[in-house]
Structures are given as structure tokens and as C-alpha cells.
Design a protein around this motif. Structure first.
Motif, short mmCIF file in Angstrom:
data_model
loop_
_atom_site.label_atom_id
_atom_site.label_comp_id
_atom_site.label_asym_id
_atom_site.label_seq_id
_atom_site.Cartn_x
_atom_site.Cartn_y
_atom_site.Cartn_z
N VAL A 126 -4.60 -8.01 -2.10
CA VAL A 126 -4.91 -6.60 -2.24
C VAL A 126 -5.56 -6.39 -3.60
O VAL A 126 -5.13 -6.97 -4.59
CB VAL A 126 -3.63 -5.74 -2.13
N TYR A 127 -6.59 -5.56 -3.64
CA TYR A 127 -7.22 -5.19 -4.90
C TYR A 127 -6.65 -3.84 -5.31
O TYR A 127 -6.91 -2.83 -4.65
CB TYR A 127 -8.74 -5.12 -4.74
N ALA A 128 -5.85 -3.83 -6.37
CA ALA A 128 -5.19 -2.62 -6.83
C ALA A 128 -5.98 -1.99 -7.97
O ALA A 128 -6.39 -2.69 -8.91
CB ALA A 128 -3.77 -2.92 -7.29
N CYS A 147 -5.88 1.15 -3.35
CA CYS A 147 -5.93 -0.24 -2.90
C CYS A 147 -7.10 -0.49 -1.95
O CYS A 147 -7.44 0.35 -1.13
CB CYS A 147 -4.63 -0.62 -2.16
N ALA A 176 2.14 1.68 -3.48
CA ALA A 176 1.04 2.07 -4.37
C ALA A 176 0.72 3.56 -4.22
O ALA A 176 0.44 4.25 -5.20
CB ALA A 176 -0.20 1.23 -4.06
N VAL A 224 0.83 -1.21 0.00
CA VAL A 224 0.00 0.00 0.00
C VAL A 224 0.87 1.26 0.00
O VAL A 224 0.54 2.25 -0.66
CB VAL A 224 -0.95 -0.01 1.21
#
Length: 265
Positions: A97-99, A88, A81, A78
Motif C-alpha cells: 500500500v502507498y500511504a 492510500c 488509515a 485502509v
């Protein structure tokens, strides 16, 4: 562009000089940030000639559900990102993790994460094996029964290995995130005075596109608040993790990796 970033990662890995490693890290993040800006400008210019790039959602495997320490792994991703224009969502189990972002930005995040995760785990293993954490203590809240009442009091106790590891990795991830954020801020500041109207509009379009995509796609009901340690706080372990984060190098492979399978400790 990823090949150029990969060259900087290899140079960072090859040097034993902490200052050179820091310079190569900054250069890699600077190039990634500039690449994002250039891609945004390019998308605005070619919109009438070809299909414009759009944000995507990608699932980033972190580890097997139930494995200890996944939250610090998530914290590291995170943080990376945030410096690369990727939003995220985190699974409740911290196993993935959903990016949300443009593909090139997510590729950059995965490349940096793959390198930095290995370093974080190795550095924390070395710290634990050294036994240095045993010299410190933590304050714990202990509940006791007295005359039918529950009384809580603070006691000083030796630091457990798991506590030291979690604190070390939390500090490592936080320091790496701060370093990448500083580089991004420098690049943005450098671009701002000379930024053309087209560049500014393209960046704004990119931000709006990502915001709209995230709002329409994400099912998250809250905000991930980062790892929480219920076993105590170790200042010594955090200082050690912060030092390791300051000296972290990027890259452990000759080329940037693609999407990775689930990672273990």
C-alpha cells in the motif's frame, strides 16, 4: 505521543474484559486523533521559526505477491488509515500500500495495523479450525451446457474454508474500521464547539497540504474498491468476523513497532 498510545495498547492487550478492551481501543484512537490535531496546530505556530512538517509517501509492505488473502489485509490497513487522516493507493497485486500523510499519522496507522492484523489472522484461524463454517451453505452460480446453450443456475453448496476465511476477515476489518471511525467522529465533534479559529485554520491547512501532496504524487488511475470474493458469500462467517472485530484488542508487543517487513499469514 506514540509512547502514550503504546501504553494504552498494552493495557488493551492485558485485559480479558471485552468492555475494558473496547475502552482502551477508544482511548488509543482518541489520543491518536487528538495528537493529529495538536500537531496541525503546532505546525502553524512554528512555521516561521523552523521548517514546517510536510506530508510524505510511505510504502507499506502487505505480503508476497500472489499470496491469498492479501486484499483483506489491505482492507484492514485502509480502514485504519481512513480514521487517521492518511490516504492510500493499493498496488494491483495487493502486495503493498502507498500511504500518503504526515509521518506521525502513518506511524500510528502502522502501529494499529501490526496489532490488529495478528488478531484478525488468529481469530480467523480459530474459526476455521473450529469447523463451525461447515454448518453453513452458500449460493453459487453454475454454468451448464443444455442443447448447445450455456445455462446458468443457482445451486446451494457447502462453504469452502477459503470462502469462510475471506468472509470472516472482510467482516473483521469492516467492523474495526467502523469502530475507529466512530471514535474519530466523537473527537472531532467534541473539538468543534470549542475550536479556536487558529485550530480550524491549522486543520484546514493540513487537509489542503495532504490533498495537494496526494494530487501531485499519486499515479493511481482509479479507486480501490475493496476485496471481492468470487467464491461466494457466507453470512455465518461474516457474523463471526464481525463479532471478533467488535472484541478486538490493540497491541501485542510491549512497544509500538516501526515499519515492518512483509507479513505472512
Amino acid at each position: 505521543m506514540l509512547s502514550r498510545i503504546g501504553g494504552l495498547l498494552r493495557k488493551a492487550e492485558a485485559t480479558d474484559n471485552e468492555h475494558e478492551a473496547e475502552a482502551f481501543l477508544a482511548a488509543a484512537q482518541r489520543l491518536a486523533t487528538k495528537s493529529s490535531i495538536d500537531l496541525a496546530v503546532a505546525r502553524s505556530h512554528v512555521a516561521d521559526r523552523e521548517r514546517r512538517s510536510t506530508p510524505v509517501q510511505r510504502i507499506i509492505p502487505i505480503g508476497e505477491p500472489g499470496r491469498k488473502g492479501l486484499r483483506t489485509y489491505v482492507q484492514l490497513f485502509v480502514a485504519i488509515a481512513a480514521a487517521n487522516d492518511v490516504r492510500c493507493d493499493v498496488a494491483r497485486s495487493s502486495a503493498q500500500v502507498y500511504a500518503y500523510g504526515f509521518a506521525a499519522d502513518i506511524d500510528t496507522c502502522e502501529a494499529l495495523y501490526a496489532s490488529l492484523l495478528i488478531q484478525m489472522v488468529r481469530a480467523s484461524d480459530h474459526y476455521i479450525k473450529s469447523g463451525a463454517y461447515r454448518e453453513a451453505t452458500v449460493i453459487k452460480i453454475v454454468a451448464e451446457k443444455r442443447f448447445g446453450r450455456t445455462v446458468r443456475r443457482k445451486v446451494e453448496a457447502p462453504v469452502a474454508g477459503v470462502t469462510a476465511r475471506l468472509n470472516f476477515q472482510m467482516a473483521f476489518a469492516a467492523r474495526v474500521g467502523a469502530r475507529l471511525a466512530e471514535v474519530k467522529a466523537e473527537v472531532v465533534a467534541e473539538q468543534a464547539p470549542a475550536a479556536s479559529t487558529g485550530t480550524a485554520l491549522a486543520l484546514r491547512d493540513k487537509e489542503l497540504a495532504l490533498t495537494d501532496f496526494y494530487t501531485a504524487t499519486s499515479d493511481a488511475r482509479g479507486t480501490w474498491r475493496g476485496p471481492q470474493t468470487s467464491t461466494g458469500h457466507s453470512a455465518a462467517a461474516r457474523r463471526a468476523g464481525d463479532r471478533a472485530g467488535r472484541a478486538a484488542r490493540l497491541g501485542t508487543a510491549p512497544e509500538l513497532p516501526a515499519a515492518r517487513a512483509k507479513l505472512g499469514r
